[in-house]
Design a protein around this motif. Structure first.
Motif, PDB file in Angstrom:
ATOM      1  N   TYR A  46      45.581 -20.189   5.319  1.00  0.00           N
ATOM      2  CA  TYR A  46      46.046 -19.985   4.051  1.00  0.00           C
ATOM      3  C   TYR A  46      46.158 -18.365   4.023  1.00  0.00           C
ATOM      4  O   TYR A  46      45.349 -17.651   4.333  1.00  0.00           O
ATOM      5  N   ILE A  47      47.225 -18.037   3.168  1.00  0.00           N
ATOM      6  CA  ILE A  47      47.524 -16.545   3.141  1.00  0.00           C
ATOM      7  C   ILE A  47      47.622 -16.207   1.588  1.00  0.00           C
ATOM      8  O   ILE A  47      48.482 -16.916   0.898  1.00  0.00           O
ATOM      9  N   PRO A  48      46.785 -15.374   0.989  1.00  0.00           N
ATOM     10  CA  PRO A  48      46.964 -14.988  -0.593  1.00  0.00           C
ATOM     11  C   PRO A  48      48.419 -14.353  -0.669  1.00  0.00           C
ATOM     12  O   PRO A  48      48.855 -13.558  -0.044  1.00  0.00           O
ATOM     13  N   MET A  49      49.184 -15.174  -1.774  1.00  0.00           N
ATOM     14  CA  MET A  49      50.621 -14.643  -2.227  1.00  0.00           C
ATOM     15  C   MET A  49      50.250 -13.144  -2.932  1.00  0.00           C
ATOM     16  O   MET A  49      50.383 -13.353  -4.084  1.00  0.00           O
ATOM     17  N   LYS A  97      59.400 -13.536  -2.322  1.00  0.00           N
ATOM     18  CA  LYS A  97      60.119 -13.278  -1.233  1.00  0.00           C
ATOM     19  C   LYS A  97      59.526 -14.694  -0.409  1.00  0.00           C
ATOM     20  O   LYS A  97      59.916 -14.682   0.847  1.00  0.00           O
ATOM     21  N   PHE A  98      58.723 -15.493  -1.078  1.00  0.00           N
ATOM     22  CA  PHE A  98      58.240 -16.756  -0.253  1.00  0.00           C
ATOM     23  C   PHE A  98      59.136 -17.672   0.200  1.00  0.00           C
ATOM     24  O   PHE A  98      59.197 -18.122   1.484  1.00  0.00           O
ATOM     25  N   ARG A  99      60.589 -17.634  -0.251  1.00  0.00           N
ATOM     26  CA  ARG A  99      61.678 -18.607   0.316  1.00  0.00           C
ATOM     27  C   ARG A  99      62.100 -17.909   1.790  1.00  0.00           C
ATOM     28  O   ARG A  99      62.319 -18.612   2.734  1.00  0.00           O
ATOM     29  N   VAL A 100      62.070 -16.452   1.592  1.00  0.00           N
ATOM     30  CA  VAL A 100      62.590 -15.924   2.842  1.00  0.00           C
ATOM     31  C   VAL A 100      61.376 -16.069   4.149  1.00  0.00           C
ATOM     32  O   VAL A 100      61.470 -16.390   5.145  1.00  0.00           O
ATOM     33  N   GLN A 120      54.197 -26.987   9.691  1.00  0.00           N
ATOM     34  CA  GLN A 120      54.286 -27.035   8.122  1.00  0.00           C
ATOM     35  C   GLN A 120      54.018 -25.813   7.444  1.00  0.00           C
ATOM     36  O   GLN A 120      53.130 -24.975   7.794  1.00  0.00           O
ATOM     37  N   ILE A 121      54.550 -25.727   6.433  1.00  0.00           N
ATOM     38  CA  ILE A 121      54.274 -24.532   5.319  1.00  0.00           C
ATOM     39  C   ILE A 121      54.565 -25.163   3.802  1.00  0.00           C
ATOM     40  O   ILE A 121      55.386 -25.718   3.429  1.00  0.00           O
ATOM     41  N   ALA A 122      53.504 -25.059   3.036  1.00  0.00           N
ATOM     42  CA  ALA A 122      53.488 -25.255   1.660  1.00  0.00           C
ATOM     43  C   ALA A 122      52.901 -24.044   0.861  1.00  0.00           C
ATOM     44  O   ALA A 122      52.113 -23.113   1.309  1.00  0.00           O
ATOM     45  N   VAL A 123      52.890 -24.269  -0.338  1.00  0.00           N
ATOM     46  CA  VAL A 123      52.436 -23.529  -1.485  1.00  0.00           C
ATOM     47  C   VAL A 123      51.249 -24.164  -2.077  1.00  0.00           C
ATOM     48  O   VAL A 123      51.510 -25.376  -2.458  1.00  0.00           O
ATOM     49  N   LEU A 124      49.992 -23.585  -2.677  1.00  0.00           N
ATOM     50  CA  LEU A 124      49.100 -24.068  -3.296  1.00  0.00           C
ATOM     51  C   LEU A 124      48.428 -23.044  -4.276  1.00  0.00           C
ATOM     52  O   LEU A 124      48.220 -22.007  -3.858  1.00  0.00           O
ATOM     53  N   GLN A 125      48.114 -23.620  -5.305  1.00  0.00           N
ATOM     54  CA  GLN A 125      47.624 -22.505  -6.388  1.00  0.00           C
ATOM     55  C   GLN A 125      46.265 -22.043  -6.021  1.00  0.00           C
ATOM     56  O   GLN A 125      46.045 -21.017  -6.194  1.00  0.00           O
ATOM     57  N   ALA A 136      55.037 -18.150  -9.102  1.00  0.00           N
ATOM     58  CA  ALA A 136      54.148 -18.044  -9.904  1.00  0.00           C
ATOM     59  C   ALA A 136      52.752 -17.516  -8.771  1.00  0.00           C
ATOM     60  O   ALA A 136      51.673 -17.349  -9.564  1.00  0.00           O
ATOM     61  N   GLY A 137      52.997 -17.397  -7.744  1.00  0.00           N
ATOM     62  CA  GLY A 137      51.732 -16.879  -6.710  1.00  0.00           C
ATOM     63  C   GLY A 137      50.971 -18.296  -6.238  1.00  0.00           C
ATOM     64  O   GLY A 137      51.248 -19.231  -6.437  1.00  0.00           O
ATOM     65  N   GLY A 138      49.857 -17.792  -5.890  1.00  0.00           N
ATOM     66  CA  GLY A 138      48.923 -18.718  -5.290  1.00  0.00           C
ATOM     67  C   GLY A 138      48.600 -18.500  -3.720  1.00  0.00           C
ATOM     68  O   GLY A 138      48.350 -17.253  -3.297  1.00  0.00           O
ATOM     69  N   HIS A 139      48.770 -19.526  -2.914  1.00  0.00           N
ATOM     70  CA  HIS A 139      48.186 -19.154  -1.283  1.00  0.00           C
ATOM     71  C   HIS A 139      49.344 -20.066  -0.769  1.00  0.00           C
ATOM     72  O   HIS A 139      49.924 -20.955  -1.049  1.00  0.00           O
TER      73      HIS A 139
END
Length: 790
Positions: free
Chosen positions: A463-466, A473-476, A489-494, A612-615
């Motif tokens: 996991y990488i802190p946003m 630029k997450f979509r990029v 796989q790639i996903a976003v988690l709060q 909104a940020g997250g990881h």
């Protein structure tokens, strides 16, 4: 006269080198183990005790009563500190505090990540963190004020004086002015930080902190001189009633206060009252230290008594020559103190040699207190106490011998004396077996919590802190990273994967809910492909979809939540979180949200907007981990150049949740090994004593045809019986102790019968090996040498 005592004692030690070595070595090990534990205990007890106004410094805690159950913790509302100062005159200073891990700072061409906190302007007036530059009264008096440590000042500006009034940029969002430089917090400070930012900056960035029904930061207060803490505590009753109007018979919040210096060791609550914490480990290892020392003293008694036959004629001659009993007692006590002194010197050398490794194991920075008069006074008292305790029984026993009977060769020991010595050995092995069983249980539990199925796959999950612009630029990032070989796989988690559900709320509504229910739920937010990336087990429904707008009002829940809702078919059923109505679109199998110390809570997952940020969660192929990480670093640096690339492996972070448990496991392993070793020295002493007492019996049996094996069985049988008795006594004690210890885990192993069988087998095997050597030596002795005097 005194010098003569020491001279005789020294000659006695030299005359019996093998015996003296065993005796001194056993005592040295016991003293070394005790000293190490005492140093660790003193370090634990010193945490947060250095603040000058510690008797007036308190940390607030909150009791949350939900349907009759009380949940306690140090979380408080973000506006509490200033309200306490306004409403309670006895409060002189107050501060809210919230810590931050690895936040990004930039000054000139230097970019570094530092750990720190936000706090009110009273912070340095309350806590003793000396300022090397700046003034405590003005260190945090503006919204753009920041105080940094001398280490951080050296990294960015060269020195504390050069750092004052310099500008430093935080998270590439805001510029702060350095108004103070403080000395790096000492090792015995529970708070370790490199910067302190004015609290108003935290309030501006997180407006939810201004809401009284949200709790997260800590609040500390400093009472005025002469203020009565009990009177202040009484004023805290119902203090929050005037700010939070949602309280009822099923839900309410109450405040309490605890001396700040006590929170490190006493941080657990039962029914709203402080009930324990790390103090349990402190007490446990203090007891182990005392037992180690006592075991070593028992060895001294047994080994010295085993030599009674050789010293008996000496004592008889000295008595005939006019020596009185008191002089003989003093002689033997001085011998014991001299032996203990030598053992203490060796123990100091042992402790000095292994202290660096001990610090590495425990994460401490303990140093030998060579310059402390208290240490040397305590060591001298310990030597005197240990020497007196270890030498008391042999001294009084040997000094009581009758000279006529001794000189006739009629040295006999009463049944009570023999029983006493055997009882000491049984006691030694009771402690040793308890430690062995405890070690087995602790090791099995640690192995269980580290390798049990948590409900998701921790391996190869990064996991990488946003930080910075990475969320924008997450979509990029996602599109570019998805093309990389080795990215699955790639996903976003709060939250971090091991901290899912740290947000707790009672603001959840569902169809058929009891209006008086205040059930609490864990809450987190995640993006599309979350379930597949985490490798959760989907029981019903589906994951969030990337291009499905309706999912912004959809919720995924776990089994525990469905059990609360009582929905037979939960998919499509209504659910409202924080007044945001929606529907359940998926149900996942329960998975552990944090550590196994805590039960799995009902969980509600809402959809997360990447902005909104997250990881960022990245599931990678373990065969290409280095290449993937290198490519991800290049991509993050291109998209987010102001921030260093930071990543974490989930499995490594998960193991860190149990660092203290692992330390306890390793310490208990060492204690068990040392205890059984020292106990075997005591068993060796009793074997020597018994073989000496039965020399003529053994010789007669050999003359009558007894073989070596039968003699070995004869001599070893009674010692094995002692170990078996110890096992019978130790088993229920160990079961009770381990059952209590396992109570701290919501998920735990069963205490199996074979734990006790294995501990008994280990103790019996080691005891048998110890006794067999002495028994074999006695069995092989030429009977002529023993019987010719008859």
């Amino acid at each position: 006269m005194l010098s003569n005592y020491f001279r005789v004692a020294w000659r006695s030690l030299l005359r019996n080198k093998a015996f003296s070595f065993i005796n001194i070595f056993g005592l040295a090990l016991g003293l070394a183990a005790s000293l190490l534990i005492v140093l660790w205990v003193n370090d634990e007890r010193s945490v947060d005790k250095f603040h000058a106004n510690g008797d007036r410094l308190f940390l607030m805690y909150e009791n949350e009563t939900v349907d009759g159950k009380i949940y306690s913790g140090y979380w408080t509302p973000g506006l509490l500190a200033q309200e306490l100062k306004k409403k309670i005159p006895d409060v002189q200073y107050a501060t809210d505090m919230m810590t931050h891990d690895r936040t990004n700072f930039e000054a000139g061409d230097k970019r570094l990540k530092e750990n720190g906190m936000d706090a009110d302007s009273d912070f340095f007036k309350m806590f003793n963190y000396p300022l090397l530059a700046g003034d405590a009264a003005t260190a945090l008096n503006t919204p753009v004020s920041i105080a940094i440590s001398d280490k951080m000042a050296a990294r960015f500006f060269g020195s504390p004086s050069d750092a004052i009034r310099k500008t430093i940029r935080w998270e590439n969002k805001r510029d702060f002015t350095v108004t103070a430089v403080f000395a790096e917090p000492p090792a015995n400070s529970s708070a370790q930080f490199d910067y302190v930012i004015n609290w108003s900056a935290e309030l501006d960035d997180n407006t939810w902190l201004k809401e009284w029904d949200n709790n997260s930061p800590n609040t500390a207060i400093l009472l005025r001189p002469g203020a009565d803490p009990k009177r202040v505590a009484a004023k805290l009753d119902h203090f929050l009633d005037q700010y939070n109007h949602s309280f009822n018979n099923h839900f309410r919040l109450d405040l309490g206060m605890q001396p700040y210096g006590d929170t490190w060791l006493h941080s657990e609550f039962t029914n709203g009252k402080i009930s324990g914490g790390r103090i349990g480990y402190v007490r446990l290892f203090s007891l182990i230290a005392a037992f180690m020392l006592f075991i070593a003293c028992i060895n001294f008694m047994n080994l010295t008594t085993a030599r009674a036959g050789r010293r008996a004629k000496e004592i008889g001659v000295r008595k005939v020559a006019g020596a009185i009993r008191g002089l003989l007692i003093r002689q033997f006590l001085i011998e014991a103190v001299l032996t203990t002194t030598i053992a203490a010197i060796i123990a100091l050398l042992i402790v000095t040699a292994i202290l660096p490794g001990f610090n590495l194991l425990t994460g401490k920075q303990i140093v030998m207190p060579w310059s402390s008069s208290v240490f040397w006074t305590g060591l001298a008292a310990l030597i005197l106490l240990t020497g007196t305790l270890a030498g008391s029984y042999p001294a009084f026993f040997l000094a009581r011998l009758q000279p006529i009977r001794v000189l006739k060769g009629a040295l006999k020991f009463t049944g009570s004396a023999v029983l006493f010595r055997k009882g000491l050995v049984v006691f030694q092995f009771v402690l040793s077996i308890v430690l062995i069983i405890g070690t087995i249980v602790v090791s099995r539990q640690i192995d269980y919590i580290q390798h049990t199925d948590t409900g998701f796959n921790r391996d190869n999950l990064v996991y990488i802190p946003m930080e910075g612009t990475l969320s924008d630029k997450f979509r990029v990032f996602r599109d570019e990273a998805a093309k990389m070989p080795g990215v699955r796989q790639i996903a976003v988690l709060q939250d971090r994967p091991i901290h899912i559900g740290r947000d707790i709320t009672g603001s959840v509504e569902w169809s058929g809910k009891d209006p008086n229910s205040t059930k609490e739920f864990a809450v987190t937010a995640a993006g599309d492909d979350f379930i597949r990336t985490m490798q959760l087990q989907l029981l019903q429904g589906r994951d969030f979809y990337r291009d499905y707008p309706a999912d912004t009002s959809g919720y995924i829940v776990n089994e525990a939540a469905v059990a609360v809702f009582h929905y037979k078919d939960p998919i499509g059923q209504p659910l409202t979180l924080w007044n945001r109505p929606g529907k359940i679109i998926g149900v996942v199998k329960d998975f552990h949200l944090t550590s196994l110390h805590q039960k799995i809570l009902p969980l509600v997952i809402r959809m997360r907007n990447p902005d909104a940020g997250g990881h960022i969660l990245v599931r990678i192929d373990p065969r290409h981990s280095k290449e993937v990480l290198s490519r991800l670093e290049t991509l993050c640096t291109k998209l987010n150049p102001q921030f260093p690339f930071t990543y974490y492996f989930t499995d490594e972070q998960y193991r860190k949740l149990y660092e203290s448990d692992v330390i306890v496991s390793k310490l208990s392993n060492g204690a068990a090994i040392l205890a059984i070793f020292i106990s075997c020295l005591g068993l060796l002493g009793l074997a020597m004593f018994t073989a000496q007492q039965r020399t003529k019996e053994i010789s007669i049996r050999k003359v009558l045809g007894a073989g070596v094996f039968s003699l070995l069985t004869l001599l070893s049988g009674e010692f094995l019986l002692l170990v078996l008795i110890a096992l019978v006594i130790a088993s229920p004690v160990a079961w009770w102790a381990m059952h209590s210890w396992l109570g701290d885990y919501a998920y735990q192993i069963r205490i199996e019968w074979w734990f006790f069988a294995l501990a008994g087998a280990v103790a019996i095997l080691i005891a048998l090996l110890t006794v067999s050597f002495q028994a074999l030596k006695a069995a092989l002795t030429n009977p002529v040498k023993s019987l010719r005097s008859e």
